[in-house]
Scaffold this motif. Structure first.
Motif, PDB file in Angstrom:
ATOM      1  N   PRO A  60      40.294  40.843  44.883  1.00 42.82           N
ATOM      2  CA  PRO A  60      39.345  40.192  46.106  1.00 42.82           C
ATOM      3  C   PRO A  60      37.883  40.393  45.878  1.00 42.82           C
ATOM      4  CG  PRO A  60      41.637  40.632  47.271  1.00 42.82           C
ATOM      5  CD  PRO A  60      41.312  41.623  45.894  1.00 42.82           C
ATOM      6  N   GLU A  61      37.610  41.686  45.893  1.00 36.36           N
ATOM      7  CA  GLU A  61      36.105  42.247  45.773  1.00 36.36           C
ATOM      8  C   GLU A  61      35.681  41.852  44.794  1.00 36.36           C
ATOM      9  OE1 GLU A  61      33.887  46.234  46.018  1.00 36.36           O
ATOM     10  OE2 GLU A  61      35.794  46.499  46.718  1.00 36.36           O
ATOM     11  N   ALA A  62      36.348  41.691  43.346  1.00 35.74           N
ATOM     12  CA  ALA A  62      35.918  41.343  42.310  1.00 35.74           C
ATOM     13  C   ALA A  62      35.527  39.906  42.254  1.00 35.74           C
ATOM     14  CB  ALA A  62      36.649  41.702  41.186  1.00 35.74           C
ATOM     15  N   ALA A  63      36.462  39.155  42.793  1.00 35.25           N
ATOM     16  CA  ALA A  63      36.518  37.550  42.784  1.00 35.25           C
ATOM     17  C   ALA A  63      34.896  37.387  43.482  1.00 35.25           C
ATOM     18  CB  ALA A  63      37.658  36.989  43.488  1.00 35.25           C
ATOM     19  N   GLU A  64      34.744  38.006  44.438  1.00 33.47           N
ATOM     20  CA  GLU A  64      33.365  37.679  45.092  1.00 33.47           C
ATOM     21  C   GLU A  64      32.380  37.708  44.421  1.00 33.47           C
ATOM     22  OE1 GLU A  64      32.823  36.206  48.351  1.00 33.47           O
ATOM     23  OE2 GLU A  64      35.049  36.075  48.484  1.00 33.47           O
ATOM     24  N   ALA A  65      32.352  38.804  43.564  1.00 30.28           N
ATOM     25  CA  ALA A  65      31.294  39.146  42.838  1.00 30.28           C
ATOM     26  C   ALA A  65      31.093  38.411  41.433  1.00 30.28           C
ATOM     27  CB  ALA A  65      31.145  40.529  42.196  1.00 30.28           C
ATOM     28  N   LEU A  66      32.324  37.845  41.082  1.00 32.65           N
ATOM     29  CA  LEU A  66      32.555  36.876  39.655  1.00 32.65           C
ATOM     30  C   LEU A  66      31.601  35.794  40.055  1.00 32.65           C
ATOM     31  CD1 LEU A  66      35.947  37.937  38.534  1.00 32.65           C
ATOM     32  CD2 LEU A  66      33.469  38.242  37.144  1.00 32.65           C
ATOM     33  N   LYS A  67      31.797  35.295  41.291  1.00 35.94           N
ATOM     34  CA  LYS A  67      31.552  33.737  41.635  1.00 35.94           C
ATOM     35  C   LYS A  67      32.068  32.818  40.653  1.00 35.94           C
ATOM     36  CE  LYS A  67      27.238  35.367  43.771  1.00 35.94           C
ATOM     37  NZ  LYS A  67      25.613  35.188  44.014  1.00 35.94           N
ATOM     38  N   LEU A  68      33.532  32.731  40.738  1.00 30.03           N
ATOM     39  CA  LEU A  68      34.238  32.073  39.612  1.00 30.03           C
ATOM     40  C   LEU A  68      34.670  30.589  40.100  1.00 30.03           C
ATOM     41  CD1 LEU A  68      37.559  34.056  39.438  1.00 30.03           C
ATOM     42  CD2 LEU A  68      36.107  33.901  41.550  1.00 30.03           C
ATOM     43  N   THR A  69      34.299  30.212  41.333  1.00 31.18           N
ATOM     44  CA  THR A  69      35.041  28.897  42.012  1.00 31.18           C
ATOM     45  C   THR A  69      34.176  27.772  41.424  1.00 31.18           C
ATOM     46  OG1 THR A  69      33.420  28.755  43.776  1.00 31.18           O
ATOM     47  CG2 THR A  69      35.341  30.116  43.911  1.00 31.18           C
ATOM     48  N   ALA A  70      34.684  26.785  41.459  1.00 27.50           N
ATOM     49  CA  ALA A  70      33.968  25.314  41.171  1.00 27.50           C
ATOM     50  C   ALA A  70      32.744  25.061  41.670  1.00 27.50           C
ATOM     51  CB  ALA A  70      35.103  24.175  41.227  1.00 27.50           C
ATOM     52  N   ALA A  71      32.485  25.327  42.964  1.00 29.20           N
ATOM     53  CA  ALA A  71      31.285  25.287  43.669  1.00 29.20           C
ATOM     54  C   ALA A  71      30.453  26.142  42.996  1.00 29.20           C
ATOM     55  CB  ALA A  71      31.604  25.693  45.232  1.00 29.20           C
ATOM     56  N   ASP A  72      30.661  27.561  42.721  1.00 27.62           N
ATOM     57  CA  ASP A  72      29.789  28.425  42.082  1.00 27.62           C
ATOM     58  C   ASP A  72      29.363  27.853  40.582  1.00 27.62           C
ATOM     59  OD1 ASP A  72      29.957  30.393  44.289  1.00 27.62           O
ATOM     60  OD2 ASP A  72      31.796  30.959  43.637  1.00 27.62           O
ATOM     61  N   ILE A  73      30.435  27.594  39.981  1.00 30.69           N
ATOM     62  CA  ILE A  73      30.107  27.317  38.566  1.00 30.69           C
ATOM     63  C   ILE A  73      28.979  25.801  38.612  1.00 30.69           C
ATOM     64  CG2 ILE A  73      30.749  26.391  36.247  1.00 30.69           C
ATOM     65  CD1 ILE A  73      31.562  29.360  37.329  1.00 30.69           C
TER      66      ILE A  73
END
Length: 317
Positions: free
Chosen positions: A240-253
């Protein structure tokens, strides 16, 4: 029985009550008033939950066990599906489905990752992680599509290419690299849709397109959150912490520009909540994107794809 993620539990309890009221409701015992109140409450609760999802929760949605896969979309969006098997070298790879179909009567080629539903199907499909023969089969279909001047649609949903010893012995890296090179030079329209997980080179091997689309609750990243956490902190549980750092969602991309071209909205609660509606949304976007690309010549298609991927990088001096 529907599967619910942890953050959906309050909604699950409400929907269970709704189900019970509908079961007990008869002509003599009418619960329609209570049912309407609960339906309104469930709708409001769903909106509240899904309007404030964390990146990890969106990753969980992208992996939802009931989320539609490539074959589900093929059934609902296309007609006259004919699947091809094998790479003419080693064997078939069920993790990647490839073949030809029609989109409103127009011939198209389709390539997509396929995950299983139950344990037997998951093992058969290798959890959607292709071997080299899968990528070679995909390339064979893409080359056939180019030969007959047919557009290519790919559907991405994989945690990554299979990292097994056998896959490496048969040239996993070479198969992925060859696909990247050959896809970049295809003279037909290539439209990519990330429907679930877009993981690393395993996803990119069928994702070099003129148009790259992401579904609202899909994710796209160079590595899974758990893999990232294992490398950075030697602790895969910090996903979960890594997911926040990766910014991997459609909105982020989508904020990065150039990487993707459009985010396809999903029905309330995600595509698994209403697969038919999700398929209709995908179909409408695919038709619009294809119509736009069909205005380009073959040389323009190759150049547009080249410039699209060149624009993703920046050089500072």
């Amino acid at each position: 029985m529907r599967s619910y993620l942890d953050f959906e539990r309050p909604l699950a309890d409400l929907e269970q009550k709704l189900h019970e009221l509908r079961e007990y409701s008869t002509d003599s015992v009418d619960f329609s008033g209570e049912i309407k109140k609960l339906e309104k409450k469930a709708t409001k609760l769903r909106e509240e939950i899904f309007s404030n999802l964390t990146r990890w929760q969106r990753t969980q949605l992208a992996r939802h066990p009931e989320r539609p896969h490539t074959l589900d979309y093929i059934e609902k969006v296309f007609t006259d599906w004919f699947e091809l098997h094998g790479d003419r070298n080693f064997r078939d790879d069920p993790a990647l489905v490839c073949g030809f179909a029609r989109l409103d009567g127009e011939p198209v080629a389709i390539i997509g990752h396929q995950k299983g539903r139950d344990t037997k199907a998951k093992v058969h499909r290798n959890f959607g992680m292709p071997n080299p023969e899968g990528y070679r089969k995909a390339l064979r279909v893409m080359q056939m599509a180019e030969q007959f001047d047919i557009p290519v649609f790919t559907f991405v949903d994989t945690p990554g290419a299979y990292p097994g010893i056998g896959a490496e012995e048969r040239g996993q890296a070479e198969a992925i690299a060859r696909n990247l090179r050959e896809m970049a030079a295809l003279t037909v329209p290539v439209i990519v849709t990330i429907t679930g997980e877009g993981g690393s080179g395993g996803a990119l091997a069928i994702a070099v397109g003129n148009k790259v689309l992401m579904m609202q609750y899909s994710v796209y990243s160079v590595i899974s959150p758990e893999g990232c956490a294992a490398i950075l902190w030697s602790d895969g549980t910090r996903g979960p912490e890594a997911a926040e750092a990766l910014k991997l969602t459609a909105a982020d991309i989508n904020e990065l520009k150039f990487v993707i071209d459009e985010v396809i909205p999903e029905p309330a609660g995600g595509a698994h909540n209403d697969p038919a509606a999700a398929a209709e949304m995908i179909k409408a976007v695919l038709k619009n994107q294809l119509a736009e690309l069909q205005k380009l010549t073959k040389d323009e298609l190759v150049e547009q794809r080249y410039q699209k991927f060149r624009a993703m990088s920046m050089v500072e001096e």
